[in-house]
Design a protein around this motif. Structure first.
Motif, short mmCIF file in Angstrom:
data_model
loop_
_atom_site.label_atom_id
_atom_site.label_comp_id
_atom_site.label_asym_id
_atom_site.label_seq_id
_atom_site.Cartn_x
_atom_site.Cartn_y
_atom_site.Cartn_z
N PHE A 6 42.74 -21.46 11.02
CA PHE A 6 43.09 -20.24 10.30
C PHE A 6 41.84 -19.40 10.18
CE2 PHE A 6 46.03 -18.71 6.79
CZ PHE A 6 45.40 -17.50 6.67
N LEU A 7 41.82 -18.28 10.83
CA LEU A 7 40.62 -17.46 10.71
C LEU A 7 40.72 -16.70 9.43
CD1 LEU A 7 38.04 -16.29 11.46
CD2 LEU A 7 39.21 -14.47 12.59
N ASN A 8 41.01 -17.34 8.50
CA ASN A 8 40.93 -16.92 7.12
C ASN A 8 40.83 -18.24 6.37
OD1 ASN A 8 41.88 -14.74 8.59
ND2 ASN A 8 43.83 -14.71 7.63
N PRO A 9 39.98 -19.27 6.69
CA PRO A 9 40.08 -20.60 6.14
C PRO A 9 39.10 -21.13 5.11
CG PRO A 9 39.61 -20.75 8.47
CD PRO A 9 39.56 -19.31 8.07
N SER A 10 38.76 -22.32 5.23
CA SER A 10 38.23 -23.40 4.40
C SER A 10 37.26 -23.05 3.33
CB SER A 10 37.65 -24.43 5.31
OG SER A 10 36.86 -25.31 4.66
N ASP A 11 36.41 -23.83 3.14
CA ASP A 11 35.70 -24.05 1.93
C ASP A 11 34.47 -23.28 1.60
OD1 ASP A 11 36.84 -26.65 1.03
OD2 ASP A 11 36.39 -26.96 3.04
N LEU A 38 26.39 -20.20 3.69
CA LEU A 38 26.23 -19.69 5.05
C LEU A 38 26.77 -20.68 6.08
CD1 LEU A 38 22.69 -18.03 4.99
CD2 LEU A 38 24.92 -16.91 4.95
N LEU A 39 26.63 -21.96 5.83
CA LEU A 39 27.19 -22.95 6.76
C LEU A 39 28.71 -22.88 6.79
CD1 LEU A 39 24.84 -25.99 6.02
CD2 LEU A 39 25.00 -24.69 8.16
N VAL A 40 29.32 -22.62 5.64
CA VAL A 40 30.77 -22.46 5.60
C VAL A 40 31.16 -21.20 6.37
CG1 VAL A 40 32.75 -22.00 4.10
CG2 VAL A 40 31.09 -23.75 3.49
N ALA A 41 30.38 -20.13 6.22
CA ALA A 41 30.65 -18.91 6.98
C ALA A 41 30.56 -19.16 8.48
CB ALA A 41 29.68 -17.80 6.56
N LEU A 42 29.57 -19.93 8.90
CA LEU A 42 29.45 -20.28 10.32
C LEU A 42 30.65 -21.12 10.78
CD1 LEU A 42 25.66 -21.17 10.66
CD2 LEU A 42 26.88 -19.33 11.84
N PHE A 43 31.10 -22.01 9.94
CA PHE A 43 32.27 -22.84 10.28
C PHE A 43 33.48 -21.97 10.58
CE2 PHE A 43 36.21 -24.66 8.52
CZ PHE A 43 36.40 -25.71 9.40
N HIS A 44 33.64 -20.88 9.86
CA HIS A 44 34.84 -20.05 10.00
C HIS A 44 34.74 -19.02 11.12
CE1 HIS A 44 35.89 -20.95 5.55
NE2 HIS A 44 36.58 -21.70 6.36
N PHE A 45 33.55 -18.77 11.63
CA PHE A 45 33.38 -17.68 12.59
C PHE A 45 33.69 -18.17 14.00
CE2 PHE A 45 30.53 -14.41 14.71
CZ PHE A 45 31.40 -13.35 14.44
N PRO A 46 34.70 -17.60 14.67
CA PRO A 46 35.14 -18.12 15.97
C PRO A 46 34.33 -17.56 17.14
CG PRO A 46 36.61 -16.37 15.28
CD PRO A 46 35.59 -16.52 14.18
N THR A 47 33.50 -18.40 17.72
CA THR A 47 32.83 -18.06 18.97
C THR A 47 32.87 -19.27 19.89
OG1 THR A 47 30.53 -18.82 18.65
CG2 THR A 47 31.18 -16.76 17.52
N GLY A 58 31.11 -27.61 13.22
CA GLY A 58 32.54 -27.87 13.25
C GLY A 58 33.03 -28.71 12.09
N SER A 59 32.12 -29.37 11.39
CA SER A 59 32.49 -30.19 10.23
C SER A 59 31.90 -29.65 8.93
CB SER A 59 32.01 -31.64 10.44
OG SER A 59 32.64 -32.23 11.55
N SER A 60 31.39 -28.43 8.98
CA SER A 60 30.71 -27.89 7.81
C SER A 60 31.64 -27.46 6.69
CB SER A 60 29.81 -26.70 8.22
OG SER A 60 28.68 -27.16 8.94
N TYR A 61 32.94 -27.60 6.91
CA TYR A 61 33.87 -27.39 5.79
C TYR A 61 33.58 -28.38 4.66
CZ TYR A 61 36.48 -31.61 6.99
OH TYR A 61 36.85 -32.92 7.20
#
Length: 402
Positions: A6-11, A38-47, A58-61
């Motif tokens: 969900f590109l509106n997701p996690s933690d 910032l790690l959570v922001a990186l987790f959510h950013f799709p590249t 990939g596990s930073s949620y």
């Protein structure tokens, strides 16, 4: 991962408070909040870049659980002996509500405003769901307005998706205040019970274990919050004493080595445990890290007290709350540029095994990450300065009238 799709997701619950206990500031823990946000922001950013596809990002949620543990630590250390009267409980609830809700409301308004814009401008529809459908429907908007989006009332992530964690945390605040008000000095027994039963519940009833949000997010929050509260309940005095000794003697080699090992353990644990049952131990790992860095004894702690790191800590709640909106708008803008110029900026990618729309490999993905981080920090400074600070001031004044 349920949230990565969900590109509106996690933690990120981001700890929604300053790291202060009994007048004592935990500056290094503040900086850790900024890093985790910032790690959570990186987790959510799709590249499709190596950064986004790495096991660690990939596990930073899981870093949302750091926020839950820190929240329990700071709230218990600050309020455990100040909730003995109904008026004190009411003041506590009002201050905590004023800390999290104003920015939450503003971000809901921003998402709703963009949905209205999509409704009026068909060219913004894209290939996604129609305006005010999917994760942005009016029914779920009501749940978000009532802070119920992380309490099991929804069946998917909605609107400003990371806000599920502030929903769970707000009700953890209220539960903590109620337990302390009723049980007093024996409240720690209830905290122990929660810290034991919550992970057992997640292991027994959640197929995703720690990767839960809208469904069992409150149980997940209660797990970390209780561990942090117990740490404050029994260890705050010893931490304070050790910090005073360290302040006189300066950073020590042994503390520096311990901090280096702890950082390595965190990176290794998150990289290996994010996609399996071992993730259930995340609050325990973060509680250990919090205990170590609360002493502020090593050179890593000294680096984390640098002005820029402390600024990140101050902005952490805003970073958590604005990053999904910023990321989504960056993708919108890149999509328009792609449509006009055909530069190959965005397209269909595979993000950790799931299809997504995002930035490509090579320079595009790496540059997009840098732009996203800069834009998120800039937007967070604005919301911190003009929404968070005035709201905190106003609600503290209101609480004094009770």
């Amino acid at each position: 991962m349920t949230q990565a799709a969900f590109l509106n997701p996690s933690d990120a619950v981001v700890s929604t408070h300053a790291g202060t206990i009994a007048g004592e500031r935990f500056q290094v823990l503040d900086s850790w909040r900024g890093i985790c946000a910032l790690l959570v922001a990186l987790f959510h950013f799709p590249t499709a870049s190596a950064i986004s596809q790495s096991a660690f990002i990939g596990s930073s949620y899981l870093f949302v659980d750091f926020f839950f543990v820190l929240s329990g630590f700071v709230i218990a250390g600050s309020y455990a002996d100040r909730l003995g009267q109904p008026a004190e409980v009411a003041r506590f609830a009002l201050v905590r509500f004023g800390r999290i809700y104003p920015l939450h409301l503003i971000m809901l308004a921003a998402f709703a405003g963009f949905e209205l814009l999509r409704l009026m401008l068909p060219q913004l529809h894209g290939t996604g769901a129609a305006p005010f459908t999917g994760g942005f429907d009016l029914k779920s908007l009501l749940a978000n307005l009532l802070l119920l989006q992380g309490m099991g009332f929804e069946d998917h992530l909605t609107w400003n998706a990371p806000s599920w964690s502030i929903s769970a945390e707000f009700f953890a605040y209220l539960l903590f205040a109620g337990v302390v008000f009723i049980a007093g000095a024996r409240a720690w027994i209830w905290l122990v019970a929660a810290a034991i039963t919550a992970p057992l519940f997640l292991l027994g009833f959640s197929i995703h274990h720690m990767d839960v949000s809208y469904d069992f997010g409150f149980i997940r929050c209660l797990y970390g919050f209780s561990l942090g509260a117990l740490l404050a309940w029994f260890q705050h005095d010893s931490i304070a004493g050790a910090r005073q000794l360290l302040a006189r003697s300066g950073p020590r080699l042994s503390w520096t080595l311990a901090e280096i090992v702890m950082v390595a353990v965190i990176v290794l644990f998150v990289s290996l445990a994010g996609s399996n049952d071992f993730g259930i131990a995340a609050p325990l790992v973060f509680a250990l890290a919090l205990f170590l860095f609360a002493h502020e004894g090593g050179w890593i702690s000294a680096l984390l007290r640098a002005p820029f790191m402390l600024t990140l800590g101050a902005l952490s709640y805003s970073i958590y709350m604005v990053h999904i909106f910023v990321q989504a708008r960056l993708i919108n803008v890149a999509g328009l540029v792609e449509h006009k110029l055909g530069l190959g900026l965005v397209g269909d990618i595979m993000l950790r095994g799931s299809p997504a729309t995002g930035f490509g490999t090579g320079w595009a993905g790496t540059v997009a990450i840098v732009v996203m981080l800069v834009a998120t920090i800039a937007a967070s400074w604005i919301t911190w300065r003009f929404i968070e600070i005035p709201a905190m001031t106003r609600f503290r004044r209101l609480s004094k009238r009770i």
